[in-house]
Design a protein around this motif. Structure first.
Motif, PDB file in Angstrom:
ATOM      1  N   ARG A  32      13.611  31.513  24.791  1.00  0.00           N
ATOM      2  CA  ARG A  32      13.356  32.829  24.530  1.00  0.00           C
ATOM      3  C   ARG A  32      14.077  33.897  25.391  1.00  0.00           C
ATOM      4  O   ARG A  32      14.875  34.581  25.419  1.00  0.00           O
ATOM      5  N   LEU A  55      20.909  26.368  19.466  1.00  0.00           N
ATOM      6  CA  LEU A  55      19.427  26.429  19.843  1.00  0.00           C
ATOM      7  C   LEU A  55      19.155  24.904  20.067  1.00  0.00           C
ATOM      8  O   LEU A  55      18.386  24.606  20.962  1.00  0.00           O
ATOM      9  N   LEU A  66      20.041  32.917  20.049  1.00  0.00           N
ATOM     10  CA  LEU A  66      18.610  32.360  19.348  1.00  0.00           C
ATOM     11  C   LEU A  66      18.749  32.118  17.839  1.00  0.00           C
ATOM     12  O   LEU A  66      18.003  31.435  17.393  1.00  0.00           O
ATOM     13  N   LEU A  72      14.140  29.915  15.971  1.00  0.00           N
ATOM     14  CA  LEU A  72      13.233  29.279  17.105  1.00  0.00           C
ATOM     15  C   LEU A  72      11.891  28.864  16.708  1.00  0.00           C
ATOM     16  O   LEU A  72      11.409  27.737  17.208  1.00  0.00           O
TER      17      LEU A  72
END
Length: 372
Positions: A139, A153, A147, A114
């Motif tokens: 998130r 993602l 994630l 992330l």
């Protein structure tokens, strides 16, 4: 194609030289007044600068969106040394700024995958505040396992970026009806060049197009658009007053599309904006496109959008995308301006360097998956 810069104090003489040296099909790409010559600038004539191009292949070799990616990249040949020095200084500043942002990514909560996506947004010049908000949304939306899934993602952040880019299909033509489209905006953002491209494209597609220019303030503006219109066989009227605009629109009522070029106005000049509103009241456009340049700071673009709001624009055209160091600034602008994006321009070549806004393509550009 040749591009040359002409400087002098006599507009007619400069235009004569341009036609003589670049041919009768020469197109004016940029023009500006400079400081007056003479003692303390009091008694001299204004210095005029015109950048003109010759040898353009207008319309007949326009391949449209299918050829996207096949065109040569927009060049910066002919740039003055001072301009190059400023550009290099700006690049250095942006590199330093981006390094600082990436450093600050260490403070972003979440798994390394992330944080990497945050760094991608920061490197593309999406503002720190917006990038953090986007990462926070991801998130909150994705379970911990996803994630850490790079493919999942990336797909999620791509969807998020796409969703923030609201687009229209260019100009909405209506069968059997004349569509009036006005272009407004500050000075120097590329309104006239954008219209020159659209004239060529819609004429090439077999549409009956006409042009009205109300830009009688800027040196050679009418001449620039007149040359392009003549090359593609499109009628044009120069209309300094709102009443002239009304008469020209009546004359062109049988056309499919009428494009209205307005003079550039400073967003801080209330009197000039009121004049623009009078022109628009006379034109009664079906669509009004606000033209903004990506060489302008996002904060200034937002100010322009706010100050021009009383003019009733409903579309946004982003120009000079090729001159933006990174495309992420587009996302910041669109997150703060409530208008749909109609076109983006990517250079000065007529008519190649314009695209109907496409959220998929812009998302790819912002995420570094595609280049101009």
């Amino acid at each position: 194609m040749q591009i040359r810069r002409y400087v002098g104090t006599d507009e007619a003489e400069l235009l004569r030289r341009i036609r003589s040296e670049l041919g009768p099909d020469a197109v004016i790409l940029h023009s500006a007044y400079g400081r007056r010559s003479g003692w303390l600038g009091l008694f001299g004539r204004p210095r005029i600068e015109i950048v003109a191009g010759g040898g353009f292949k207008i319309v007949r070799d326009f391949a449209g969106p299918a050829a996207r990616g096949q065109s040569p990249p927009a060049g910066r040949g002919g740039a003055a040394p001072d301009a190059l020095r400023r550009e290099i200084a700006e690049i250095r500043r942006l590199i330093s700024e981006t390094q600082a942002r990436v450093e600050r990514a260490r403070g972003v909560d979440g798994p390394p995958e992330l944080v990497e996506e945050y760094a991608t947004l920061a490197a593309s010049r999406v503002s720190e505040d917006l990038a953090r908000k986007m990462v926070a949304r991801l998130r909150a939306a994705l379970p911990p396992g996803e994630l850490r899934d790079r493919a999942r993602l990336r797909a999620s952040i791509r969807d998020l970026v796409k969703g923030m880019i609201r687009c229209t299909e260019g100009i909405a033509l209506r069968p059997g009806r004349c569509v009036r489209v006005a272009f407004i905006g500050p000075t120097g953002v590329g309104k006239t060049t954008t219209i020159a491209k659209l004239i060529s494209i819609y004429a090439h597609r077999g549409r009956e197009v006409a042009v009205i220019t109300n830009d009688t303030y800027r040196i050679a503006a009418a001449e620039q658009i007149r040359r392009v219109a003549q090359l593609v066989g499109v009628p044009i009227r120069v209309c300094p007053r709102p009443a002239d605009v009304e008469r020209a629109l009546e004359e062109f009522a049988g056309r499919d599309l009428v494009l209205l070029d307005t003079a550039g106005r400073s967003q801080r000049n209330a009197r000039r904006l009121e004049e623009l509103r009078e022109v628009l009241a006379a034109a009664r456009p079906d669509e009004t496109h606000l033209v903004v340049s990506m060489t302008t700071q996002p904060e200034t673009v937002v100010e322009v959008a706010e100050r021009f709001a009383p003019c009733g624009y409903d579309r946004l055209v982003i120009t000079k995308l090729d001159e933006a160091i990174k495309v992420g600034v587009v996302l910041d602008v669109l997150s703060r301006v409530q208008a749909e994006l109609s076109f983006v321009t990517t250079g000065q070549e007529i008519p190649r360097d314009i695209e109907v806004a496409d959220s998929e393509r812009l998302a790819s550009l912002i995420l570094g998956e595609e280049s101009l």
